[in-house]
Write an enzyme that holds these catalytic residues in place. Structure first.
Site, PDB file in Angstrom:
ATOM      1  N   GLY A 266       0.731  -0.995  -0.007  1.00  0.00           N
ATOM      2  CA  GLY A 266      -0.025  -0.035   0.029  1.00  0.00           C
ATOM      3  C   GLY A 266       0.725   1.211  -0.071  1.00  0.00           C
TER       4      GLY A 266
ATOM      5  N   GLY B 283      -0.039   4.406  -0.273  1.00  0.00           N
ATOM      6  CA  GLY B 283      -0.874   5.559  -0.285  1.00  0.00           C
ATOM      7  C   GLY B 283      -0.292   6.743   0.705  1.00  0.00           C
ATOM      8  N   TYR B 284      -1.334   7.372   1.351  1.00  0.00           N
ATOM      9  CA  TYR B 284      -1.143   8.617   2.191  1.00  0.00           C
ATOM     10  C   TYR B 284      -0.484   8.123   3.628  1.00  0.00           C
ATOM     11  CZ  TYR B 284      -3.444  11.620  -0.731  1.00  0.00           C
ATOM     12  OH  TYR B 284      -3.844  12.533  -1.740  1.00  0.00           O
TER      13      TYR B 284
ATOM     14  N   VAL C 113      -3.087  -0.669   3.407  1.00  0.00           N
ATOM     15  CA  VAL C 113      -3.931  -0.765   2.243  1.00  0.00           C
ATOM     16  C   VAL C 113      -5.364  -0.004   2.768  1.00  0.00           C
ATOM     17  CG1 VAL C 113      -2.966  -2.590   1.121  1.00  0.00           C
ATOM     18  CG2 VAL C 113      -4.973  -2.886   2.676  1.00  0.00           C
TER      19      VAL C 113
ATOM     20  N   PRO D 160     -11.944   1.022   3.351  1.00  0.00           N
ATOM     21  CA  PRO D 160     -13.191   1.889   3.060  1.00  0.00           C
ATOM     22  C   PRO D 160     -14.296   1.343   3.817  1.00  0.00           C
ATOM     23  CG  PRO D 160     -12.844   0.707   0.995  1.00  0.00           C
ATOM     24  CD  PRO D 160     -11.492   0.423   2.054  1.00  0.00           C
TER      25      PRO D 160
ATOM     26  N   GLU E 137      -0.875   4.063  12.783  1.00  0.00           N
ATOM     27  CA  GLU E 137      -0.257   5.184  12.550  1.00  0.00           C
ATOM     28  C   GLU E 137      -1.305   6.518  13.084  1.00  0.00           C
ATOM     29  OE1 GLU E 137       2.828   5.903  11.545  1.00  0.00           O
ATOM     30  OE2 GLU E 137       2.041   7.777  12.131  1.00  0.00           O
TER      31      GLU E 137
ATOM     32  N   ALA F 267      -1.191  12.879  10.966  1.00  0.00           N
ATOM     33  CA  ALA F 267      -2.169  13.793  10.137  1.00  0.00           C
ATOM     34  C   ALA F 267      -1.703  14.159   9.136  1.00  0.00           C
ATOM     35  CB  ALA F 267      -2.741  14.774  11.222  1.00  0.00           C
TER      36      ALA F 267
ATOM     37  N   LYS G 250      -6.740   2.953  18.419  1.00  0.00           N
ATOM     38  CA  LYS G 250      -6.616   4.015  17.291  1.00  0.00           C
ATOM     39  C   LYS G 250      -7.856   4.669  16.824  1.00  0.00           C
ATOM     40  CE  LYS G 250      -5.454   5.778  13.218  1.00  0.00           C
ATOM     41  NZ  LYS G 250      -4.677   6.704  12.830  1.00  0.00           N
TER      42      LYS G 250
ATOM     43  N   LYS H 262     -10.972  24.322  16.621  1.00  0.00           N
ATOM     44  CA  LYS H 262     -11.387  25.231  15.732  1.00  0.00           C
ATOM     45  C   LYS H 262     -12.919  24.844  15.006  1.00  0.00           C
ATOM     46  CE  LYS H 262      -8.918  28.215  12.614  1.00  0.00           C
ATOM     47  NZ  LYS H 262      -9.702  29.400  13.012  1.00  0.00           N
TER      48      LYS H 262
ATOM     49  N   CYS I 154     -10.379   9.320   7.589  1.00  0.00           N
ATOM     50  CA  CYS I 154     -10.210   8.243   8.938  1.00  0.00           C
ATOM     51  C   CYS I 154     -11.487   8.760   9.756  1.00  0.00           C
ATOM     52  CB  CYS I 154      -8.973   8.679   9.816  1.00  0.00           C
ATOM     53  SG  CYS I 154      -7.725   7.928   8.974  1.00  0.00           S
TER      54      CYS I 154
HETATM   55  C1  UDX Z   1      -4.707   5.175   5.348  1.00  0.00           C
HETATM   56  C2  UDX Z   1      -4.645   3.943   5.875  1.00  0.00           C
HETATM   57  O1  UDX Z   1      -4.001   2.820   5.533  1.00  0.00           O
HETATM   58  C3  UDX Z   1      -6.162   3.363   6.360  1.00  0.00           C
HETATM   59  O2  UDX Z   1      -6.104   2.587   7.655  1.00  0.00           O
HETATM   60  C4  UDX Z   1      -6.682   4.708   6.882  1.00  0.00           C
HETATM   61  O3  UDX Z   1      -8.154   4.271   7.425  1.00  0.00           O
HETATM   62  C5  UDX Z   1      -6.926   5.399   5.651  1.00  0.00           C
HETATM   63  O4  UDX Z   1      -5.632   5.969   5.594  1.00  0.00           O
HETATM   64  P1  UDX Z   1      -4.387   5.465   3.093  1.00  0.00           P
HETATM   65  O5  UDX Z   1      -2.806   5.322   2.823  1.00  0.00           O
HETATM   66  O6  UDX Z   1      -4.611   6.942   3.345  1.00  0.00           O
HETATM   67  O7  UDX Z   1      -4.980   4.573   4.125  1.00  0.00           O
HETATM   68  O8  UDX Z   1      -5.061   4.933   1.686  1.00  0.00           O
HETATM   69  P2  UDX Z   1      -4.740   4.915  -0.004  1.00  0.00           P
HETATM   70  O9  UDX Z   1      -4.029   6.332  -0.161  1.00  0.00           O
HETATM   71  O10 UDX Z   1      -5.921   4.780  -0.578  1.00  0.00           O
HETATM   72  O11 UDX Z   1      -3.375   4.017  -0.085  1.00  0.00           O
HETATM   73  C6  UDX Z   1      -3.731   2.708  -0.067  1.00  0.00           C
HETATM   74  C7  UDX Z   1      -2.878   1.964  -1.113  1.00  0.00           C
HETATM   75  O12 UDX Z   1      -3.001   0.614  -0.966  1.00  0.00           O
HETATM   76  C8  UDX Z   1      -3.497   2.345  -2.700  1.00  0.00           C
HETATM   77  O13 UDX Z   1      -2.580   2.949  -3.228  1.00  0.00           O
HETATM   78  C9  UDX Z   1      -3.977   0.966  -3.356  1.00  0.00           C
HETATM   79  O14 UDX Z   1      -3.675   0.881  -4.476  1.00  0.00           O
HETATM   80  C10 UDX Z   1      -3.228  -0.018  -2.171  1.00  0.00           C
HETATM   81  N1  UDX Z   1      -3.736  -1.355  -2.228  1.00  0.00           N
HETATM   82  C11 UDX Z   1      -4.876  -1.459  -1.925  1.00  0.00           C
HETATM   83  C12 UDX Z   1      -2.692  -2.575  -2.716  1.00  0.00           C
HETATM   84  O15 UDX Z   1      -1.816  -2.085  -2.805  1.00  0.00           O
HETATM   85  N2  UDX Z   1      -3.187  -3.554  -2.378  1.00  0.00           N
HETATM   86  C13 UDX Z   1      -4.540  -4.001  -2.155  1.00  0.00           C
HETATM   87  O16 UDX Z   1      -5.017  -5.030  -2.219  1.00  0.00           O
HETATM   88  C14 UDX Z   1      -5.509  -2.756  -2.036  1.00  0.00           C
HETATM   89  C1  UDX Z   2      -6.372  12.378  11.733  1.00  0.00           C
HETATM   90  C2  UDX Z   2      -5.905  12.537  13.264  1.00  0.00           C
HETATM   91  O1  UDX Z   2      -5.489  13.571  13.153  1.00  0.00           O
HETATM   92  C3  UDX Z   2      -4.788  11.561  12.979  1.00  0.00           C
HETATM   93  O2  UDX Z   2      -3.938  11.307  14.249  1.00  0.00           O
HETATM   94  C4  UDX Z   2      -5.059  10.002  12.419  1.00  0.00           C
HETATM   95  O3  UDX Z   2      -4.083   9.335  12.030  1.00  0.00           O
HETATM   96  C5  UDX Z   2      -5.609  10.166  11.146  1.00  0.00           C
HETATM   97  O4  UDX Z   2      -7.120  10.988  11.341  1.00  0.00           O
HETATM   98  P1  UDX Z   2      -6.214  13.503   9.404  1.00  0.00           P
HETATM   99  O5  UDX Z   2      -7.453  13.251   9.067  1.00  0.00           O
HETATM  100  O6  UDX Z   2      -5.211  13.581   8.408  1.00  0.00           O
HETATM  101  O7  UDX Z   2      -5.621  13.232  10.731  1.00  0.00           O
HETATM  102  O8  UDX Z   2      -6.246  15.301   9.654  1.00  0.00           O
HETATM  103  P2  UDX Z   2      -6.677  16.149  11.206  1.00  0.00           P
HETATM  104  O9  UDX Z   2      -5.746  17.283  11.277  1.00  0.00           O
HETATM  105  O10 UDX Z   2      -7.044  15.433  12.309  1.00  0.00           O
HETATM  106  O11 UDX Z   2      -8.078  16.935  10.534  1.00  0.00           O
HETATM  107  C6  UDX Z   2      -9.182  16.325  10.330  1.00  0.00           C
HETATM  108  C7  UDX Z   2     -10.352  16.854   9.738  1.00  0.00           C
HETATM  109  O12 UDX Z   2     -10.846  17.778  10.811  1.00  0.00           O
HETATM  110  C8  UDX Z   2      -9.788  18.236   8.703  1.00  0.00           C
HETATM  111  O13 UDX Z   2     -11.069  18.348   7.707  1.00  0.00           O
HETATM  112  C9  UDX Z   2      -9.658  19.477   9.611  1.00  0.00           C
HETATM  113  O14 UDX Z   2      -9.641  20.626   8.935  1.00  0.00           O
HETATM  114  C10 UDX Z   2     -11.087  19.389  10.703  1.00  0.00           C
HETATM  115  N1  UDX Z   2     -10.512  20.165  11.949  1.00  0.00           N
HETATM  116  C11 UDX Z   2      -9.560  19.972  12.329  1.00  0.00           C
HETATM  117  C12 UDX Z   2     -11.508  21.133  12.168  1.00  0.00           C
HETATM  118  O15 UDX Z   2     -12.465  21.237  11.446  1.00  0.00           O
HETATM  119  N2  UDX Z   2     -11.393  21.867  13.295  1.00  0.00           N
HETATM  120  C13 UDX Z   2     -10.143  21.470  14.233  1.00  0.00           C
HETATM  121  O16 UDX Z   2      -9.934  22.128  15.283  1.00  0.00           O
HETATM  122  C14 UDX Z   2      -9.016  20.575  13.916  1.00  0.00           C
END
Ligand code: UDX
Ligand code: UDX
Length: 463
Positions: free
Chosen positions: A10, A12-13, A91, A94, A162, A165, A221, A268, A277
């Site tokens: 995976g 991804g992000y 990975v 969803p 993980e 953010a 988590k 905020k 997430c």
């Molecule tokens: C992350 C975390 O892993 C997940 O738990 C969280 O809930 C969302 O954020 P993220 O890395 O953001 O996932 O997801 P994404 O950017 O969609 O990356 C996942 C990657 O896995 C994709 O590039 C997809 O192509 C790959 N993948 C998926 C595989 O390589 N094999 C698979 O079977 C499924």
């Molecule tokens: C979140 C968790 O912070 C991180 O620890 C976990 O691993 C993944 O999920 P992320 O979703 O990447 O991270 O961003 P985050 O900074 O948490 O913001 C989530 C959403 O809340 C954004 O849309 C942000 O704009 C919003 N937000 C955040 C608010 O509206 N107000 C706030 O005060 C903080």
């Protein structure tokens, strides 16, 4: 066991940035990130690291320094699994769009596919690390698949959620508040934890590395995300009350945040939280609670989502109401589409839902986001609403320039808190707009007093 080769499934992000930082901090470990998506891998291997598929401040530099040395991106999943002593699963998981638990439970089909692939390929003992956020007890399922379909080799399953953010992934990985590792209490399980601790210990102080059982780790988590999201829904709930009563939610947030028991972060008020997430993890928690018959627990957490949906709808409703109850064929400029600043990720972004409501009211939408393409924007809208693809295409356009996006508009909606929006030439924007010119600041980002002086009608959240 001393780990010398890591594989991450995976790219991804989460997988991409996490592995880049491990590679940078552990030059003695070879890190290979694999993905089914060949296009994505190609982008990670792009000669110009500014074109890697994940935008995170500081990431391109780290990838440039480690790639080809001890950091590799590949589509050869089997080979990478075979070579590694430790395999991270990163990975996406969803929310299910079909069957039992539709709209709530996590879809684990990708996780299961990974487990079966690992079982099939492995010829020696491996440590498998859950990096994706997963429902509690997924490790158990992973273990069952691995033990029953494997080649008789031993697998240890660890949960290592993980907490990074997006937008701050690099600093979050470099200096995490804590690293959480859940494992089996058996001797082998503890050995596996030791092996993962040894990797993090290259840059994380030992007292920040927590050991728990697998289920505590998995549940922590979901709980961390639920608590964070709950704070946002709490302040957003207050924002509506502030709008009715003349209190200012920013002042209230500041006043309560100075109580050291409450703390100033995540207070905020906004158009609503997005990201991949929060919603998914809370829905997961709700689903788990329901499946154990804990209906009050489920309802309690579900309210966080209900409040967030309400906040998004309230924002679009306010735009329509303020623009004399019709936005039909009016141009509404969107500043920002990403779910927060400093990322190109748009999953669950409030902008998508606000745009959808306004398209339903037949508005024309002009988007400027420094990191999000028109293709992505249309894909987000088409995913949400199956109205004819052409319809979204007709109503929504993106611009490379914020001034062009705002020119001739009846109103501006600020959906993402990109810093650069503060520094725009607001007089120039005002002069180019229809009058009266409205700003709906969904992030309380701009200086309302100054905008009012220029002549704008300014509406923030909760004031
Ligand atoms: C992350 C975390 O892993 C997940 O738990 C969280 O809930 C969302 O954020 P993220 O890395 O953001 O996932 O997801 P994404 O950017 O969609 O990356 C996942 C990657 O896995 C994709 O590039 C997809 O192509 C790959 N993948 C998926 C595989 O390589 N094999 C698979 O079977 C499924
Ligand atoms: C979140 C968790 O912070 C991180 O620890 C976990 O691993 C993944 O999920 P992320 O979703 O990447 O991270 O961003 P985050 O900074 O948490 O913001 C989530 C959403 O809340 C954004 O849309 C942000 O704009 C919003 N937000 C955040 C608010 O509206 N107000 C706030 O005060 C903080």
């Amino acid at each position: 066991m001393k780990v010398t080769k890591i594989c991450c499934i995976g790219a991804g992000y989460v997988g991409g940035p996490t592995m880049a930082v491990i590679a940078q901090k552990c030059p003695h470990i070879q890190v290979t990130v694999v993905d089914l998506n060949a296009e994505r891998i190609a982008a990670w291997n792009d000669a110009d690291t500014n074109n890697i598929p994940v935008y995170e401040p500081g990431l391109a530099e780290i990838v440039a320094a480690a790639r080809g040395k001890n950091l590799f991106f590949s589509t050869e999943v089997d080979a990478a699994i075979d070579a590694a002593e430790m395999i991270f699963i990163s990975v996406n998981t969803p929310t299910k769009t079909y069957g039992k638990g539709k709209g709530m439970a996590a879809d684990l089909k990708y996780i299961e596919l990974c487990a079966r692939q690992i079982a099939r390929v492995s010829k020696d003992n491996k440590i498998v690390v859950e990096k994706s956020t997963l429902p509690v007890r997924t490790a158990e399922a992973l273990k069952s698949i691995l033990d029953h379909t494997g080649n008789g080799v031993q697998f240890q399953i660890l949960s290592n959620p993980e907490f990074l953010a997006e937008g701050t992934a690099v600093p979050d990985l470099m200096e995490p508040d804590r690293v959480l590792i859940g494992g089996d209490p058996s001797f082998e399980g503890q050995k596996a934890i030791d092996a993962l601790v040894a990797i993090y210990a290259n840059w994380v102080p030992l007292e920040k590395i927590l050991r728990t059982n697998v289920w505590s780790s998995e549940l922590s988590k979901l709980t961390a995300n639920a608590f964070l999201a709950q704070r946002i829904s709490s302040i957003n709930a207050l924002s509506e009350l502030c709008e009715k009563t003349g209190a200012d939610v920013n002042e209230v947030a500041k006043a309560i945040g100075m109580d050291s028991r409450i703390g100033p972060k995540f207070l905020k008020a906004s158009v609503g939280f997005g990201g991949s997430c929060f919603q998914k993890d809370i829905l997961n928690l709700v689903y788990i609670a329901k499946s154990y018959g804990l209906h009050e627990v489920a309802d309690y957490w579900e309210q966080v989502i209900i409040m967030n949906d309400h906040q998004k709808r309230r924002f679009s409703g306010k735009i329509v109401r303020t623009l004399y109850n019709t936005v039909a064929d009016k141009k509404i400029a969107f500043l920002g589409w990403a779910f927060k600043k400093d990322t190109n990720d748009t999953r669950e972004s409030a902008a998508i839902f606000v745009a959808d409501d306004l398209i339903y009211e037949q508005a024309n939408i002009a988007v400027y986001d420094p990191k999000v393409s028109e293709e992505r924007i249309l894909a987000d809208l088409d995913y949400l609403d199956h109205r004819a693809i052409d319809k979204n295409k007709k109503r929504v356009h993106s611009y490379y320039d914020p001034y062009a996006a705002c020119e001739g508009a009846h109103a501006i909606a600020v959906l993402t808190e990109w810093d650069e929006f503060r520094d725009l030439d607001w007089q120039r924007i005002f002069d180019s707009m229809q009058k009266p010119a409205f700003v709906f600041d969904g992030r309380n980002l701009l200086d309302g007093a100054t905008l009012k002086e220029i002549g704008f009608v300014y509406e923030g959240i909760g004031s």
